[in-house]
Design a protein around this motif. Structure first.
Motif, PDB file in Angstrom:
ATOM      1  N   TRP A 292     -33.517  42.546  33.444  1.00 30.60           N
ATOM      2  CA  TRP A 292     -34.959  42.109  33.159  1.00 30.60           C
ATOM      3  C   TRP A 292     -36.011  43.330  33.791  1.00 30.60           C
ATOM      4  O   TRP A 292     -37.118  43.711  33.228  1.00 30.60           O
ATOM      5  N   ALA A 293     -35.547  43.973  34.777  1.00 26.92           N
ATOM      6  CA  ALA A 293     -36.351  45.099  35.564  1.00 26.92           C
ATOM      7  C   ALA A 293     -36.439  46.305  34.658  1.00 26.92           C
ATOM      8  O   ALA A 293     -37.333  47.142  34.726  1.00 26.92           O
ATOM      9  N   SER A 294     -35.216  46.511  33.828  1.00 26.03           N
ATOM     10  CA  SER A 294     -35.379  47.482  32.771  1.00 26.03           C
ATOM     11  C   SER A 294     -36.514  47.550  31.776  1.00 26.03           C
ATOM     12  O   SER A 294     -36.804  48.552  31.151  1.00 26.03           O
ATOM     13  N   LYS A 295     -37.190  46.405  31.615  1.00 21.77           N
ATOM     14  CA  LYS A 295     -37.984  46.066  30.577  1.00 21.77           C
ATOM     15  C   LYS A 295     -39.466  46.478  30.997  1.00 21.77           C
ATOM     16  O   LYS A 295     -40.066  46.128  31.772  1.00 21.77           O
ATOM     17  N   PRO A 296     -39.976  47.753  30.052  1.00 24.43           N
ATOM     18  CA  PRO A 296     -41.430  48.194  30.532  1.00 24.43           C
ATOM     19  C   PRO A 296     -42.427  47.180  30.617  1.00 24.43           C
ATOM     20  O   PRO A 296     -43.241  47.088  31.514  1.00 24.43           O
ATOM     21  N   ALA A 297     -42.351  46.016  29.673  1.00 23.12           N
ATOM     22  CA  ALA A 297     -43.150  45.002  29.590  1.00 23.12           C
ATOM     23  C   ALA A 297     -43.283  44.182  30.719  1.00 23.12           C
ATOM     24  O   ALA A 297     -44.389  43.540  31.156  1.00 23.12           O
ATOM     25  N   VAL A 298     -42.163  43.883  31.527  1.00 29.91           N
ATOM     26  CA  VAL A 298     -41.987  43.308  32.651  1.00 29.91           C
ATOM     27  C   VAL A 298     -42.664  43.767  33.672  1.00 29.91           C
ATOM     28  O   VAL A 298     -43.613  43.262  34.375  1.00 29.91           O
ATOM     29  N   TYR A 416     -29.950  46.024  43.499  1.00 32.61           N
ATOM     30  CA  TYR A 416     -31.066  45.169  43.488  1.00 32.61           C
ATOM     31  C   TYR A 416     -31.898  45.398  42.222  1.00 32.61           C
ATOM     32  O   TYR A 416     -32.302  46.615  41.929  1.00 32.61           O
ATOM     33  N   PRO A 417     -32.402  44.308  41.591  1.00 32.08           N
ATOM     34  CA  PRO A 417     -33.278  44.606  40.459  1.00 32.08           C
ATOM     35  C   PRO A 417     -34.565  45.304  40.719  1.00 32.08           C
ATOM     36  O   PRO A 417     -35.223  45.936  39.915  1.00 32.08           O
ATOM     37  N   ALA A 418     -35.085  44.734  41.940  1.00 33.42           N
ATOM     38  CA  ALA A 418     -36.433  45.058  42.318  1.00 33.42           C
ATOM     39  C   ALA A 418     -36.617  45.130  43.957  1.00 33.42           C
ATOM     40  O   ALA A 418     -35.930  44.139  44.508  1.00 33.42           O
TER      41      ALA A 418
END
Length: 527
Positions: A292-298, A416-418
């Motif tokens: 999810w964190a890899s998605k620019p839109a997120v 960690y994602p973020a």
């Protein structure tokens, strides 16, 4: 004695003059001689005692025990000689940098400190390549040459006018080749340095006891006989110890309510507050390997929702300021790029960003932070970020935390994602708020490919000794960061030191990278 060249090293207008808010309303008269020991409290404990393994706040201890070729005397904004007698570029392209050491330098154990020791210390950083280590600072270094006992020359693989600033960081501390292994991190609870103090006792996470180094040769004029540093996990315990006179000074980690109490004179009138313009940057960073964190839109939706002003006011009582670029106010290259692109918080725009990317359900994401590095407000801050995002119905955010040592290990392994961290500059230049976060080896340990920055903007900036000429280049780099939205600044912090009324020197005790230089602290001799 050769004089350090201010033309080569260019002055950078960085930190505003520190102002002393004397809560007790008393004058400051210092003895100028070390005749007492001082006890300092902080929430910033070291993760290691080996400079080759540290690109973090362990530097705060290193600055006072180890020695570097160059450093920052009180009031300086450009590096000046310390272990070196003089340093300068010897060519017109900023690719050969030579330093001559002071005569008679020794480590605290009596071993000789010579040019070979300097070469050994720098070489082992690149050889060890420790997780979380500072090898990323040496990207422009090709080789180190010990020409004779006192002369060391650095040959660079490309022009780099910022290299003297790198040498002034505690990461470049000079270590004893007989005590520090060449190919691995040194373990144990002792330090063999040549700085103003020796490390007499070290209890991890609890305290460090520093005593005057009798063999020290450098610029530091010590105003005390020694310093005991006590490590705390939250502001309440630290400020409580200050009020009970168990410590004399606090550094890093003061909670906003404690700062406000001192500012408004509603706390203990026997305390004083030193307030300095700081360059601490709190930021969010996102892992490009996470689904999810890899998605620019997120990431862009998060940027569209975040209310920086709300965080600064509600959580930090306006003791910090909203920040919209990685380069903070006061430095050439500061901008308001995030605000220019996203404007005020707008959940409706965030929803459109997600829907246009085909994301039609709440995004699950976990934010991570450390529990014991940046003060007790950090937990509350991330709960506020969680509230802001979840309240829109577009996110399902959770918040997790770990003590710094464990958190740091997970960070550099990409677990960690973020994350939310604070950045304290290695040196006071706009580049140091951009370069450490991009490239294969960076401060986060997660590769960030940004060729326009790493291959064009940074090399061009490093050829320029007049840093004021680089504002447009740094703004261009920040526009790239904003377009990626992988690095998201939140706020810029000031530096605060709370101290007992009999302590002097607090206004001189922060260097341009906001590291406390303990030797400036003393006791007043009269009122």
């Amino acid at each position: 004695m050769r004089v350090f060249s201010p033309v080569r090293m260019r002055q950078i207008a960085v930190l505003a003059t520190l102002s002393l808010t004397a809560v007790a309303g008393c004058s400051v008269l210092s003895s100028g001689e070390g005749d007492e020991t001082i006890t300092v409290g902080t929430t910033s404990a070291p993760t290691t005692l080996d400079p080759a393994a540290s690109w973090d706040n362990s530097w705060e201890l290193f600055r006072n025990i180890y020695q570097t070729l160059l450093s920052y005397p009180s009031g300086a904004t450009a590096p000046q000689p310390d272990a070196a007698e003089g340093c300068d570029f010897t060519d017109s392209t900023n690719r050969v940098y030579r330093c001559e050491l002071r005569e008679g330098l020794k480590f605290s154990n009596g071993h000789e400190l010579d040019a070979k020791a300097v070469k050994y210390s720098i070489d082992r950083i690149g050889r060890i390549k420790a997780d979380g280590g500072p090898q990323g600072l040496l990207g422009s270094l090709e080789r180190v040459e010990a020409e004779d006992e006192r002369t060391v020359t650095f040959h660079l693989n490309k022009p780099d006018a910022t290299f003297p600033f790198v040498l002034a960081t505690p990461a470049m501390s000079i270590v004893d080749p007989k005590e520090y292994p060449a190919g691995k991190v040194r373990k144990g609870k002792t330090i063999q340095g040549s700085g103003p103090y020796t490390l007499e006792t070290y209890e991890e996470g609890k305290r460090a006891v520093l005593a005057r180094n009798g063999s020290y040769k450098g610029y530091a004029d010590r105003k005390n006989d020694g310093v005991t540093i006590r490590y705390y996990t939250d502001s309440a315990a630290m400020i409580g110890a200050l009020r009970k006179k168990q410590i004399d000074v606090t550094y890093r980690g003061l909670a906003a309510e404690d700062i406000v109490a001192l500012q408004t004179n509603s706390g203990d009138e026997s305390l004083q507050l030193v307030e300095g313009s700081g360059t601490e940057v709190r930021y969010l960073a996102f892992n490009p390997e996470h689904p999810w964190a890899s998605k620019p839109a997120v990431r862009k939706a998060i940027a569209q929702i975040l209310d920086r002003g709300g965080i600064a006011h509600k959580i930090y009582k306006d003791t910090v300021e909203s920040l919209y670029s990685m380069v903070p106010r006061g430095l050439v290259g500061h901008a308001t790029t995030y605000f220019d692109v996203y404007g005020n918080p707008d959940p409706a725009k965030a929803k459109k960003i997600l829907r246009d990317a085909g994301i039609n359900k709440p995004v699950p994401l976990t934010f991570w932070h450390t529990t014991d590095r940046y003060g007790s407000q950090t937990k509350i801050e991330f709960e506020e970020i969680k509230r802001q995002l979840n309240e829109t119905g577009l996110f399902e955010v959770k918040v997790e935390s770990r003590p710094w040592k464990e958190y740091s290990e997970g960070l550099h392994k990409g677990k960690y994602p973020a994350v939310g961290n604070s950045w304290f500059p290695d040196f006071p230049d706009a580049e140091n708020f951009i370069a450490p976060f991009v490239g294969e080896e960076n401060a986060l340990g997660i590769p960030y490919k940004a060729p326009e920055i790493t291959d064009k903007i940074l090399p061009k900036s490093r050829r320029e000794t007049d840093r004021t000429a680089l504002a447009d280049q740094f703004k261009k780099a920040q526009k790239i960061l904003v377009d990626d939205a992988r690095m998201m600044p939140l706020w810029q912090g000031k530096q605060y030191i709370a101290a007992s009324e009999d302590i002097s020197g607090g206004e001189r005790a922060l260097d341009p990278s906001t590291i406390m230089i303990m030797w400036e602290l003393g006791r007043k001799t009269s009122w």
